[in-house]
Motif scaffolding. Structure first.
Motif, mmCIF file in Angstrom:
data_model
loop_
_atom_site.group_PDB
_atom_site.id
_atom_site.type_symbol
_atom_site.label_atom_id
_atom_site.label_comp_id
_atom_site.label_asym_id
_atom_site.label_seq_id
_atom_site.Cartn_x
_atom_site.Cartn_y
_atom_site.Cartn_z
ATOM 1 N N LYS A 141 0.834 -1.198 0.000
ATOM 2 C CA LYS A 141 0.000 0.000 0.000
ATOM 3 C C LYS A 141 0.868 1.247 0.000
ATOM 4 C CE LYS A 141 -4.418 -1.243 0.397
ATOM 5 N NZ LYS A 141 -5.505 -0.701 -0.445
ATOM 6 N N ALA A 142 0.474 2.231 -0.779
ATOM 7 C CA ALA A 142 1.215 3.489 -0.822
ATOM 8 C C ALA A 142 0.235 4.649 -0.847
ATOM 9 C CB ALA A 142 2.129 3.535 -2.042
ATOM 10 N N GLY A 143 0.698 5.786 -0.414
ATOM 11 C CA GLY A 143 -0.109 6.987 -0.421
ATOM 12 C C GLY A 143 0.780 8.182 -0.174
ATOM 13 N N PHE A 144 0.196 9.384 -0.160
ATOM 14 C CA PHE A 144 0.978 10.574 0.094
ATOM 15 C C PHE A 144 1.042 10.851 1.596
ATOM 16 C CE2 PHE A 144 -0.560 11.947 -4.298
ATOM 17 C CZ PHE A 144 0.580 11.425 -4.908
ATOM 18 N N ALA A 145 2.125 11.489 2.017
ATOM 19 C CA ALA A 145 2.345 11.731 3.439
ATOM 20 C C ALA A 145 1.248 12.593 4.042
ATOM 21 C CB ALA A 145 3.713 12.379 3.648
ATOM 22 N N THR A 146 0.748 13.561 3.273
ATOM 23 C CA THR A 146 -0.374 14.385 3.713
ATOM 24 C C THR A 146 -1.300 14.597 2.519
ATOM 25 O OG1 THR A 146 0.451 16.591 3.118
ATOM 26 C CG2 THR A 146 1.246 15.648 5.196
ATOM 27 N N ASP A 147 -2.457 15.197 2.764
ATOM 28 C CA ASP A 147 -3.412 15.479 1.690
ATOM 29 C C ASP A 147 -3.101 16.777 0.958
ATOM 30 O OD1 ASP A 147 -4.917 13.188 2.095
ATOM 31 O OD2 ASP A 147 -6.182 14.139 3.610
ATOM 32 N N SER A 148 -2.046 17.464 1.334
ATOM 33 C CA SER A 148 -1.717 18.749 0.711
ATOM 34 C C SER A 148 -1.295 18.569 -0.744
ATOM 35 C CB SER A 148 -0.594 19.439 1.482
ATOM 36 O OG SER A 148 -0.997 19.757 2.790
ATOM 37 N N GLU A 161 1.639 21.203 -10.499
ATOM 38 C CA GLU A 161 0.903 20.709 -9.342
ATOM 39 C C GLU A 161 1.658 19.519 -8.771
ATOM 40 O OE1 GLU A 161 -3.728 20.616 -8.375
ATOM 41 O OE2 GLU A 161 -3.144 19.085 -9.831
ATOM 42 N N TRP A 162 2.023 19.624 -7.489
ATOM 43 C CA TRP A 162 2.842 18.621 -6.827
ATOM 44 C C TRP A 162 2.085 17.981 -5.666
ATOM 45 C CZ3 TRP A 162 7.918 17.394 -8.226
ATOM 46 C CH2 TRP A 162 8.512 18.234 -9.174
ATOM 47 N N SER A 163 2.348 16.703 -5.455
ATOM 48 C CA SER A 163 1.857 16.019 -4.267
ATOM 49 C C SER A 163 2.810 16.270 -3.111
ATOM 50 C CB SER A 163 1.795 14.516 -4.521
ATOM 51 O OG SER A 163 3.108 13.955 -4.498
ATOM 52 N N ASP A 164 2.424 15.829 -1.939
ATOM 53 C CA ASP A 164 3.389 15.712 -0.864
ATOM 54 C C ASP A 164 4.198 14.428 -1.087
ATOM 55 O OD1 ASP A 164 4.736 16.329 1.473
ATOM 56 O OD2 ASP A 164 2.910 16.899 2.536
ATOM 57 N N ALA A 165 5.124 14.138 -0.197
ATOM 58 C CA ALA A 165 5.999 12.978 -0.375
ATOM 59 C C ALA A 165 5.208 11.668 -0.323
ATOM 60 C CB ALA A 165 7.082 12.976 0.696
ATOM 61 N N ARG A 183 2.774 11.437 -11.865
ATOM 62 C CA ARG A 183 3.961 10.785 -12.415
ATOM 63 C C ARG A 183 5.198 11.206 -11.628
ATOM 64 N NH1 ARG A 183 6.839 14.554 -15.271
ATOM 65 N NH2 ARG A 183 5.703 16.440 -15.913
ATOM 66 N N VAL A 184 6.266 10.433 -11.802
ATOM 67 C CA VAL A 184 7.559 10.801 -11.223
ATOM 68 C C VAL A 184 8.133 11.966 -12.025
ATOM 69 C CG1 VAL A 184 9.897 9.992 -10.723
ATOM 70 C CG2 VAL A 184 7.955 8.430 -10.459
ATOM 71 N N PRO A 185 8.628 13.023 -11.392
ATOM 72 C CA PRO A 185 9.176 14.165 -12.137
ATOM 73 C C PRO A 185 10.492 13.807 -12.821
ATOM 74 C CG PRO A 185 9.603 14.424 -9.802
ATOM 75 C CD PRO A 185 8.708 13.226 -9.937
ATOM 76 N N ASP A 186 10.856 14.596 -13.842
ATOM 77 C CA ASP A 186 12.187 14.483 -14.430
ATOM 78 C C ASP A 186 12.982 15.745 -14.090
ATOM 79 O OD1 ASP A 186 11.299 16.471 -16.194
ATOM 80 O OD2 ASP A 186 10.866 15.041 -17.799
ATOM 81 N N ILE A 203 16.215 7.991 -1.057
ATOM 82 C CA ILE A 203 15.840 9.389 -0.867
ATOM 83 C C ILE A 203 14.351 9.569 -1.167
ATOM 84 C CG2 ILE A 203 18.146 10.317 -1.261
ATOM 85 C CD1 ILE A 203 17.387 10.989 -4.086
ATOM 86 N N THR A 204 13.871 10.786 -1.009
ATOM 87 C CA THR A 204 12.439 11.073 -1.043
ATOM 88 C C THR A 204 11.899 11.108 -2.481
ATOM 89 O OG1 THR A 204 12.812 12.449 0.898
ATOM 90 C CG2 THR A 204 10.688 12.684 -0.181
ATOM 91 N N LEU A 205 10.608 10.853 -2.607
ATOM 92 C CA LEU A 205 9.895 10.983 -3.893
ATOM 93 C C LEU A 205 8.661 11.840 -3.690
ATOM 94 C CD1 LEU A 205 9.142 10.193 -6.840
ATOM 95 C CD2 LEU A 205 7.948 8.221 -5.859
ATOM 96 N N ARG A 206 8.462 12.802 -4.620
ATOM 97 C CA ARG A 206 7.191 13.507 -4.740
ATOM 98 C C ARG A 206 6.709 13.367 -6.162
ATOM 99 N NH1 ARG A 206 7.519 19.207 -1.514
ATOM 100 N NH2 ARG A 206 5.309 19.191 -1.958
ATOM 101 N N CYS A 207 5.408 13.346 -6.351
ATOM 102 C CA CYS A 207 4.811 13.157 -7.680
ATOM 103 C C CYS A 207 4.310 14.489 -8.237
ATOM 104 C CB CYS A 207 3.653 12.157 -7.603
ATOM 105 S SG CYS A 207 4.135 10.526 -6.991
ATOM 106 N N ILE A 208 4.213 14.565 -9.547
ATOM 107 C CA ILE A 208 3.751 15.767 -10.230
ATOM 108 C C ILE A 208 2.645 15.392 -11.214
ATOM 109 C CG2 ILE A 208 5.494 15.531 -12.063
ATOM 110 C CD1 ILE A 208 5.687 18.598 -12.115
ATOM 111 N N ARG A 209 1.766 16.357 -11.507
ATOM 112 C CA ARG A 209 0.756 16.105 -12.529
ATOM 113 C C ARG A 209 0.411 17.420 -13.217
ATOM 114 N NH1 ARG A 209 -4.892 14.935 -9.196
ATOM 115 N NH2 ARG A 209 -5.064 16.959 -8.175
#
Length: 218
Positions: free
Chosen positions: A36-43, A55-59, A113-116, A212-218
């Motif tokens: 199971k995976a999800g974002f650290a917060t709803d921000s 537009e970025w997710s949290d980690a 998606r994962v950013p480049d 290291i950390t991952l944040r997603c972008i859309r």
């Protein structure tokens, strides 16, 4: 070992930027090969400036991962990097290897998606900075506490630190590093780096086996 010479840049141009911490469209929890995976917060962080909007997710956080609290790094028998996640207590998100970030299907949920590297350079520009980070023997980043504060206030950063090849967490509360899809070689990937001393590198290199950390972008 590769070495970088870090130089500070003083910028005189100011860009109009805005940030919207919008919780109306909350990301859902999703299933991956890591459990199971999800974002650290709803921000959700909307960054807009200099003609760029992102537009970025949290980690990303994962649960039910095998060996979540350990890190075995590079597997010499298979000549590959393991994909298990690492715990990051007290910080946003878990710590992933580059292989996990780039090869695990749907590590970012649908629509994300994962950013480049270009995404991180554009983030830097949208926040009002140069976006410059030449990858060579001399890395041309920028440095100021005011600029770092802008990342924290507008993008919701955290000093997540890293996880070494033997499983030890390090740098929590001192620096933040975020993976991109972009790579330099079979062993090295690129990511955003910033430190408490104010130094920011939109593109820096990291060995693919560290966590290291991952944040997603859309």
């Amino acid at each position: 070992m590769k070495k970088f010479l870090y130089s500070a840049m003083i910028l005189s141009l100011a860009f109009a930027t805005s940030c919207d911490n919008n919780n109306a469209d909350k990301p859902k929890t999703w299933d991956t090969a890591l459990g199971k995976a999800g974002f650290a917060t709803d921000s959700i962080w909307t960054i807009s400036g200099n003609g760029i909007t992102q537009e970025w997710s949290d980690a990303v956080q994962a649960s039910d991962c095998s060996d979540k609290n350990t890190f075995s790094g590079y597997n010499s028998e298979t000549s590959s990097y393991n994909v298990d996640c690492r715990s990051n207590p007290g910080q946003k998100g878990d710590l992933f290897s580059w292989r996990a970030v780039t090869e695990v299907e749907n590590l970012c949920p649908e629509g994300w998606r994962v950013p480049d590297s270009a995404d991180f350079r554009n983030l830097d520009i949208a926040l009002g900075f140069s976006g410059e980070n030449r990858y060579s023997s001399e890395v041309n980043g920028h440095s100021s506490q005011a600029q770092l504060d802008r990342y924290f206030s507008d993008w919701g950063d955290a000093y997540g630190g890293g996880c070494g090849s033997l499983g030890s967490l390090y740098g929590q509360g001192l620096f933040g590093v975020y993976w991109s899809l972009s790579e330099d070689s079979a062993d090295v990937g690129f990511g955003l780096y910033f430190c408490t001393n104010g130094v920011i590198y939109p593109q820096n290199w990291y060995y693919k086996g560290i966590g290291i950390t991952l944040r997603c972008i859309r």
